[in-house]
Design a protein around this motif. Structure first.
Motif, PDB file in Angstrom:
ATOM      1  N   LYS A  96       0.833  -1.204   0.000  1.00  0.00           N
ATOM      2  CA  LYS A  96       0.000   0.000   0.000  1.00  0.00           C
ATOM      3  C   LYS A  96       0.865   1.250   0.000  1.00  0.00           C
ATOM      4  O   LYS A  96       1.947   1.266   0.566  1.00  0.00           O
ATOM      5  N   GLU A  97       0.329   2.271  -0.625  1.00  0.00           N
ATOM      6  CA  GLU A  97       1.078   3.518  -0.720  1.00  0.00           C
ATOM      7  C   GLU A  97       1.153   4.233   0.634  1.00  0.00           C
ATOM      8  O   GLU A  97       2.131   4.886   0.972  1.00  0.00           O
ATOM      9  N   GLU A  98       0.085   4.060   1.400  1.00  0.00           N
ATOM     10  CA  GLU A  98      -0.026   4.675   2.716  1.00  0.00           C
ATOM     11  C   GLU A  98       1.058   4.123   3.646  1.00  0.00           C
ATOM     12  O   GLU A  98       1.252   2.916   3.725  1.00  0.00           O
ATOM     13  N   VAL A  99       1.754   5.022   4.341  1.00  0.00           N
ATOM     14  CA  VAL A  99       2.851   4.573   5.208  1.00  0.00           C
ATOM     15  C   VAL A  99       2.339   4.057   6.553  1.00  0.00           C
ATOM     16  O   VAL A  99       1.585   4.737   7.255  1.00  0.00           O
ATOM     17  N   ARG A 100       2.750   2.825   6.878  1.00  0.00           N
ATOM     18  CA  ARG A 100       2.496   2.239   8.202  1.00  0.00           C
ATOM     19  C   ARG A 100       3.825   1.657   8.658  1.00  0.00           C
ATOM     20  O   ARG A 100       4.268   0.638   8.119  1.00  0.00           O
TER      21      ARG A 100
END
Lengths: 196, 151
Positions: free
Chosen positions: A173-177
């Protein structure tokens, strides 16, 4: 009386030894539990790549799936789950079929797998701080592996400048976690490269 | 009292019996050409330090303490040495690929920094294996330099 006392002490010592040894074995066997197989099964089913006839690529995809599951466990600060998934990953790493790659690629893959397996095994038996330390190099190994095997999934290489002088990892996913800090600094990092 | 006596006898007998179980001893009198000290330029002070603090469990030659002949201590040691060598064997250094060398060097730094290695159960008896804060700094600086020299 004295001898009895001494013998009792010996019993205690022997008992401790035996206990230590057996506990250790139990721990070792724990990692690849049936639950982890389920997770893997799930991954395999959901992986679109399974449709491809290329079983070798499928194994690389399975490794990636296990890696992402592990990453998610670290993002969620889940030490025990990460232990289990580390064991799963260590197993699937061993299943990679290298036969169709060129000789130099095979050599590199063997090396990567050996290194990555060691890190995955350590993750299966460490506290979360250590797990994250090993995950750093594991991520590096997996990134190089992907550069050889390729993948059908779109991947994001993300980077956190704060952890250990700057550390990368892969995500779908592009979203940073952030797997290195978890809830402490969940969104620390940025996408530094897109793969595919 | 009777129970105690019985337990004591059982313990004594089992203690005697386990003495007859042999263990593999980790001893070798030659240093292979793949050894860490032979393939790297290691300052003699650091070489000595690593040999005293690490080589008993991380090489093919252990300098055994007297109690290593007595069970269950011998099993305990055998187990530790086996595990230690699996993780890292300085004698086989140049057999590791650069990637693995870097992994190992990184782990060495982390373990020394955090004080996990040398292990407490080892330094308890081997007082000379304890690394002072300054020793740690010097060793870590050297290992870091070595790690950075690998691409």
């Amino acid at each position: 009386m004295k001898t009895i006392k001494r013998s009792i002490r010996t019993v205690a010592l022997v008992a401790t030894m035996i206990l230590t040894v057996s506990c250790k074995d139990a721990n070792k066997n724990e990692a690849p539990s049936s639950a982890s197989n389920e997770v893997m099964q799930e991954n395999m089913d959901s992986s679109k790549n399974m449709a491809m006839n290329n079983s070798q690529n499928a194994m690389a995809e399975a490794i990636l799936k296990d890696y992402f599951n592990l990453k998610d466990a670290l993002v969620g600060d889940e030490n025990d789950k990460a232990k289990m998934l580390g064991g799963t990953l260590a197993k699937s790493l061993g299943n990679l079929d290298k036969s169709t790659y060129s000789e130099s690629q095979q050599k590199e893959l063997t090396d990567i797998i050996e290194d990555a397996t060691e890190h995955a095994e350590h993750i299966s038996e460490s506290d979360i701080k250590h797990q994250r330390e090993h995950f750093k190099i594991l991520s590096k190994d997996i990134t190089v592996m992907v550069s050889i095997t390729g993948t059908a999934t779109k991947l994001y290489e993300q980077f956190c400048p704060m952890y250990d002088g700057g550390t990368a990892w892969l995500s779908t996913k592009e979203e940073v976690r952030n797997p290195y800090y978890g809830s402490q600094m969940l969104k620390c990092g940025k996408v530094q490269r897109e793969i595919n | 009292m009777k129970v105690f006596k019985a337990i004591a006898w059982i313990a004594l007998i089992s203690f005697v019996v386990i003495q007859f179980f042999p263990t593999d001893r980790n001893e070798s009198y030659t240093t292979p050409t793949t050894d860490f000290m032979l393939v790297n330029k290691v300052p003699s002070k650091i070489e000595n330090q690593l040999k005293v603090s690490c080589y008993d469990c991380h090489s093919n030659n252990t300098v055994y303490p007297w109690y290593s002949k007595v069970q269950p201590a011998a099993w305990f040691l055998e187990d530790h040495i086996k595990e230690g060598k699996e993780e890292l064997n300085f004698n086989e250094w140049s057999d590791y690929s650069d990637r693995r060398k870097k992994s190992k060097l990184r782990s060495i730094i982390k373990q020394i920094e955090s004080g996990e290695m040398p292990m407490d159960s080892y330094t308890l008896i081997h007082k000379d294996a304890i690394l002072s804060e300054n020793d740690k700094k010097v060793v870590i600086a050297f290992i870091t330099k070595l790690k950075d020299s690998l691409k």
